[in-house]
Design an enzyme around this catalytic site. Structure first.
Site, PDB file in Angstrom:
ATOM      1  N   SER A   1       0.824  -1.203   0.000  1.00  0.00           N
ATOM      2  CA  SER A   1       0.000   0.000   0.000  1.00  0.00           C
ATOM      3  C   SER A   1       0.860   1.255   0.000  1.00  0.00           C
ATOM      4  O   SER A   1       0.486   2.281  -0.574  1.00  0.00           O
ATOM      5  CB  SER A   1      -0.927   0.003   1.214  1.00  0.00           C
ATOM      6  OG  SER A   1      -0.186  -0.103   2.416  1.00  0.00           O
TER       7      SER A   1
ATOM      8  N   GLU B   1       6.282   5.814   6.978  1.00  0.00           N
ATOM      9  CA  GLU B   1       6.243   6.638   5.780  1.00  0.00           C
ATOM     10  C   GLU B   1       7.027   7.939   6.013  1.00  0.00           C
ATOM     11  O   GLU B   1       7.796   8.388   5.147  1.00  0.00           O
ATOM     12  CB  GLU B   1       4.787   6.957   5.406  1.00  0.00           C
ATOM     13  CG  GLU B   1       3.941   5.747   5.022  1.00  0.00           C
ATOM     14  CD  GLU B   1       4.107   5.333   3.576  1.00  0.00           C
ATOM     15  OE1 GLU B   1       4.377   6.209   2.738  1.00  0.00           O
ATOM     16  OE2 GLU B   1       3.970   4.129   3.291  1.00  0.00           O
TER      17      GLU B   1
ATOM     18  N   CYS C   1       3.108  -6.038  10.141  1.00  0.00           N
ATOM     19  CA  CYS C   1       2.912  -5.087   9.053  1.00  0.00           C
ATOM     20  C   CYS C   1       4.290  -4.810   8.475  1.00  0.00           C
ATOM     21  O   CYS C   1       5.249  -4.570   9.239  1.00  0.00           O
ATOM     22  CB  CYS C   1       2.271  -3.798   9.565  1.00  0.00           C
ATOM     23  SG  CYS C   1       2.213  -2.449   8.351  1.00  0.00           S
TER      24      CYS C   1
END
Length: 261
Positions: free
Chosen positions: A14, A155, A188
């Site tokens: 993603s 991120e 994750c």
């Protein structure tokens, strides 16, 4: 003899979390050409509705496989894997390797019998995760913690080189309420990128899926060699997002091209 390959191994996530799997793939398959694709326009996946996500993941991965000419697709995203592997395998002409939380190795590694699962809300609550625990960790205590805020921190780290330590500390704090917990599954692919910024109150064994994914890709490809070595390429559904170029460059990819435009 295995016939030569022409296309790369395509890693999909993603966002930038799948770049943590790039490390493991390069260690296991140093000669393999790699390509990267991310659906960062829809980030984060963990908060989206399941049916919408499955359709979205198939659409983006189909476009990325076509653009890259990939020989195999690595779905380096736990949420996408627990939802859409069957749909992807039905829709794509190449093998698909998924990612699942490393419950099995963590259950084998723990000395205390108490392990943590740190993942997004979607992965923590997924029936697939329930089955993994039933299959491999019924003899263990599994503490499930949703660390959605860590996705944004990963991120941010690759975009700017900095994180907010208070956000990371707050996300991890529920784990430390179990004094016997000694092993944590990073469920994750964003989370291994933050390992150097984790400050546990005691010694913790951190377990992720990178090495297992690389082993599986190696098995699927079957001791490959490439007739041609395609250049490293990257694609994104929001190629203009701030920091994405820096993140790609850190892992040896050029600025991403736009996907689905």
């Amino acid at each position: 003899m295995v016939p030569p390959l022409n296309g790369p191994v395509l890693i999909f996530d993603s966002g930038v979390g799948g770049l943590s799997v790039v490390r493991a793939l390069r260690e296991r398959l140093p000669d393999a050409p790699l390509a990267y694709a991310c659906d960062n326009a829809a980030l984060p996946y963990g908060t989206k509705e399941d049916g919408w996500l499955v359709a979205r993941i198939v659409m983006v991965c189909r476009a990325a496989v076509a653009a890259s000419g990939a020989e195999v697709l690595v779905v380096a995203c736990n949420t996408a894997s627990t939802l859409a592997l069957d749909a992807l395998r039905a829709a794509l002409p190449v093998p698909v390797v998924g990612t699942v939380p490393a419950i099995k190795p963590a259950a084998a590694l723990t000395a205390s019998g108490v392990i943590g699962l740190l993942a997004t809300s979607a992965t923590v609550c997924r029936p697939y995760t329930d089955r993994l625990i039933e299959d491999f960790a019924t003899h263990r205590t599994v503490v499930r913690v949703a660390g959605d805020a860590l996705v944004g921190q990963a991120e941010q780290l690759l975009a700017t080189g900095s994180v907010d330590a208070t956000v990371i500390e707050a996300a991890l704090a529920p784990l430390w309420q179990q004094p016997e917990l000694d092993t944590v599954v990073l469920g994750c692919t964003h989370f291994p990128l933050l390992r150097d910024h984790f400050r546990p109150p005691r010694a913790i064994t951190w377990v992720d899926s990178g090495a297992a994914i690389a082993r599986r890709v190696d098995q699927v490809l079957g001791t490959p060699h490439w007739a041609l070595t395609p250049p490293a390429m990257a694609w994104a559904t929001d190629a203009e997002r701030a920091g994405l170029v820096a993140a790609c460059r850190t892992f040896g990819f050029p600025p991403p091209l736009s996907l689905l435009t």
